[in-house]
Design an enzyme around this catalytic site. Structure first.
Site: not given
Length: 81
Positions: A16-17
């Site tokens: 998850v960025e």
């Protein structure tokens, strides 16, 4: 690693960025959490969707290791642990 783990193990990993800043300052973390809290919690709830259970021998009730589970329409078999 995510693709390798999905294709060659029973592990489904995600990355998850949330921003372009790889190392945000600690003072920015509460705001990042508030901006994404609801979405992240809803995503975490999705782990409970799908089929779960134990594959057992019909006669002995023992778990079956390395049983292959296939789902029609999904070209990715899973093996039991």
């Amino acid at each position: 690693m995510n693709d390798f783990s999905y294709l060659h193990t029973n592990c489904f990993e995600i990355t998850v960025e949330l921003s372009c800043d790889k190392f945000p300052h600690a003072s920015e973390l509460p705001e990042e959490w508030e901006n994404n809290r609801e979405s992240l919690l809803l995503y975490m709830e999705q782990v409970h969707r799908g089929i779960k259970g134990v594959v057992r021998d019909a006669d002995t009730e023992e778990g079956i290791a390395n049983a292959i589970i296939a789902v029609d329409g999904i070209n990715h078999d899973i093996r039991t642990g």
